[in-house]
Design an enzyme around this catalytic site. Sequence first.
Site, mmCIF file in Angstrom:
data_model
loop_
_atom_site.group_PDB
_atom_site.id
_atom_site.type_symbol
_atom_site.label_atom_id
_atom_site.label_comp_id
_atom_site.label_asym_id
_atom_site.label_seq_id
_atom_site.Cartn_x
_atom_site.Cartn_y
_atom_site.Cartn_z
ATOM 1 N N ASP A 48 0.864 -1.188 0.000
ATOM 2 C CA ASP A 48 0.000 0.000 0.000
ATOM 3 C C ASP A 48 0.893 1.228 0.000
ATOM 4 O OD1 ASP A 48 -3.243 0.179 0.830
ATOM 5 O OD2 ASP A 48 -2.107 2.050 0.956
ATOM 6 N N THR A 101 -10.820 2.159 -8.361
ATOM 7 C CA THR A 101 -11.197 2.701 -9.683
ATOM 8 C C THR A 101 -12.394 3.621 -9.455
ATOM 9 O OG1 THR A 101 -12.544 0.718 -10.031
ATOM 10 C CG2 THR A 101 -10.404 0.768 -11.096
ATOM 11 N N ARG A 138 -18.857 -9.727 -1.650
ATOM 12 C CA ARG A 138 -19.777 -8.804 -0.975
ATOM 13 C C ARG A 138 -19.130 -8.330 0.309
ATOM 14 N NH1 ARG A 138 -24.339 -13.069 -0.253
ATOM 15 N NH2 ARG A 138 -22.391 -14.199 0.001
ATOM 16 N N CYS A 164 -19.964 -0.420 -4.864
ATOM 17 C CA CYS A 164 -19.916 -1.060 -6.197
ATOM 18 C C CYS A 164 -21.098 -0.722 -7.102
ATOM 19 C CB CYS A 164 -19.853 -2.578 -6.028
ATOM 20 S SG CYS A 164 -18.279 -3.122 -5.392
HETATM 21 C C1 UDX Z 1 -21.880 -6.059 -4.393
HETATM 22 C C2 UDX Z 1 -22.000 -7.422 -5.108
HETATM 23 O O1 UDX Z 1 -22.955 -8.243 -4.433
HETATM 24 C C3 UDX Z 1 -20.661 -8.115 -5.177
HETATM 25 O O2 UDX Z 1 -20.770 -9.336 -5.892
HETATM 26 C C4 UDX Z 1 -19.681 -7.170 -5.876
HETATM 27 O O3 UDX Z 1 -18.431 -7.735 -6.034
HETATM 28 C C5 UDX Z 1 -19.595 -5.854 -5.115
HETATM 29 O O4 UDX Z 1 -20.897 -5.272 -5.040
HETATM 30 P P1 UDX Z 1 -21.765 -5.180 -1.869
HETATM 31 O O5 UDX Z 1 -21.536 -3.803 -2.415
HETATM 32 O O6 UDX Z 1 -20.941 -5.642 -0.730
HETATM 33 O O7 UDX Z 1 -21.553 -6.281 -3.018
HETATM 34 O O8 UDX Z 1 -23.275 -5.202 -1.424
HETATM 35 P P2 UDX Z 1 -24.550 -6.157 -1.639
HETATM 36 O O9 UDX Z 1 -24.691 -7.090 -0.508
HETATM 37 O O10 UDX Z 1 -24.575 -6.739 -2.987
HETATM 38 O O11 UDX Z 1 -25.714 -5.040 -1.506
HETATM 39 C C6 UDX Z 1 -25.730 -3.893 -2.368
HETATM 40 C C7 UDX Z 1 -26.883 -2.980 -2.041
HETATM 41 O O12 UDX Z 1 -28.121 -3.565 -2.418
HETATM 42 C C8 UDX Z 1 -27.036 -2.639 -0.549
HETATM 43 O O13 UDX Z 1 -27.373 -1.266 -0.445
HETATM 44 C C9 UDX Z 1 -28.157 -3.540 -0.098
HETATM 45 O O14 UDX Z 1 -28.851 -3.051 1.021
HETATM 46 C C10 UDX Z 1 -29.043 -3.553 -1.336
HETATM 47 N N1 UDX Z 1 -29.899 -4.738 -1.459
HETATM 48 C C11 UDX Z 1 -29.359 -5.973 -1.635
HETATM 49 C C12 UDX Z 1 -31.280 -4.575 -1.444
HETATM 50 O O15 UDX Z 1 -31.817 -3.472 -1.289
HETATM 51 N N2 UDX Z 1 -32.067 -5.688 -1.650
HETATM 52 C C13 UDX Z 1 -31.546 -6.931 -1.843
HETATM 53 O O16 UDX Z 1 -32.339 -7.882 -2.030
HETATM 54 C C14 UDX Z 1 -30.153 -7.083 -1.818
#
Ligand code: UDX
Length: 433
Positions: free
Chosen positions: A31, A86, A149, A255
């Site tokens: 880092d 990124t 995730r 993401c």
């Molecule tokens: C996501 C992807 O799941 C992962 O595969 C990728 O590599 C990075 O982005 P993450 O950002 O950790 O992961 O969050 P995730 O658990 O996917 O939830 C994203 C958003 O969607 C959150 O705000 C969550 O609250 C919302 N969400 C998720 C919903 O509102 N409803 C759902 O059914 C699922």
Amino acid sequence: MSTVCVIGSGYVGLTTAACFAHVGHTVVCTDIDEARIARLNGGECPILEQGLDNLLREGLAGGRLRFVAGNAAAAEAEFVYLCVPTPQGADGSADLSFIEAAAAEIGPILAPDTVVINKSTVPVGSTRVVERVLGRSDVHVVSNPEFLREGTAVHDFLNPDRIVIGADDQSAAVRVASLYLGIAAPLIVTDPASAETIKYAANAFLATKISFANAVAAVCEAVGADIGDVVLGMGYDRRIGSEFLRPGPGWGGSCFPKDSRALVHIAETAGYDFGLLKGVITVNDEQFERVAAKVVDAAGGSVEGVKVAAWGLTFKARTDDLRDSPALAIIDRLRAAGARVVAYDPSIEEGGVPAGDKRAALLDGIEVAADPYAACEGAEALVVLTEWDEFRWLDFDKVAEVMAGKRVVDARNLLDREALRRRGFSYAGVGRV
Ligand code: UDX
């Protein structure tokens, strides 16, 4: 066993480094932030990620994992993973300057036959960009996107649904596959552009599922249906599946917002107007408005000068990440309408994060209470924004006692609405009455 250098100790880099050390490789993680490196070498895990602290300590104790400042260690590695940020550029495109800077730095020092791997989410075509910046015909560049995730990143790394490798050179692809020793998952070997597209398309599709559920929730409210039963009935159809159909305050995090906008931009640049994905993003922005409007309604039509309690600040439960949090987007709207918002979140201390913490600016103007009851003291309305499980089991007699008005807007459909109504609360969820 191989020697792996992971450039970047953010949540993707750290998880990748700790998990590769766990399966037996010798890993050095780098880092530019020396203070962060010192903390990591001391076994201190800088992010809230289940199981990561144990893997860090295990790797450090076993001598298979170490952290160094700067990128010189890349010279000693057979594999170099680029796990640098990124961020989103002004026009929605992904900013590649961190990747280009890292590639420019390691280009002259890599040993012949090194495999350089893009793990950061990068625009289609980035493998070529890295090849060009490295300027080394004797080094391979491969795309190996992550699908981690937050909160379950270690589990997702060690138990993936699939491993995607994009390479022009089959032998480089096989070498990258061999790193995933003992990890059983379907392996997809393809060209770099397809691997990069898989990552964007997967995230965009998941965001689409959630926006679809939120849009159907709006229909449910209008026709008197219950979104919980509707998504249950849809999800049993194996072609649809039940995951990522949970309605809520909208999707957020580091993401989905960034990647969906980047894919719209990638498509546009390539001459395709991705109207569907633009619609998905619009539905999400509208969802923030819809939830804020529910709070205004609950407060009797205006929140001007009104105290509103908010439970949850992070973008989802079991993380301390506030980046692009729907909770903050909704609180912003309430504050713009004149509300005084007092929030509680299990991952944020009373008074907010310490000065100097990157998240401090995001909490500007929001009062953070010590516990959920303190946040509710004197509040006219309570809005539940993050699905922390502990919110379900609170003493709602006590909540009723301390609030000035007994009104709940439950943007996660988390609470027991009957129990609340029995206590005299008005209750508004998402997609259900
Ligand atoms: C996501 C992807 O799941 C992962 O595969 C990728 O590599 C990075 O982005 P993450 O950002 O950790 O992961 O969050 P995730 O658990 O996917 O939830 C994203 C958003 O969607 C959150 O705000 C969550 O609250 C919302 N969400 C998720 C919903 O509102 N409803 C759902 O059914 C699922």
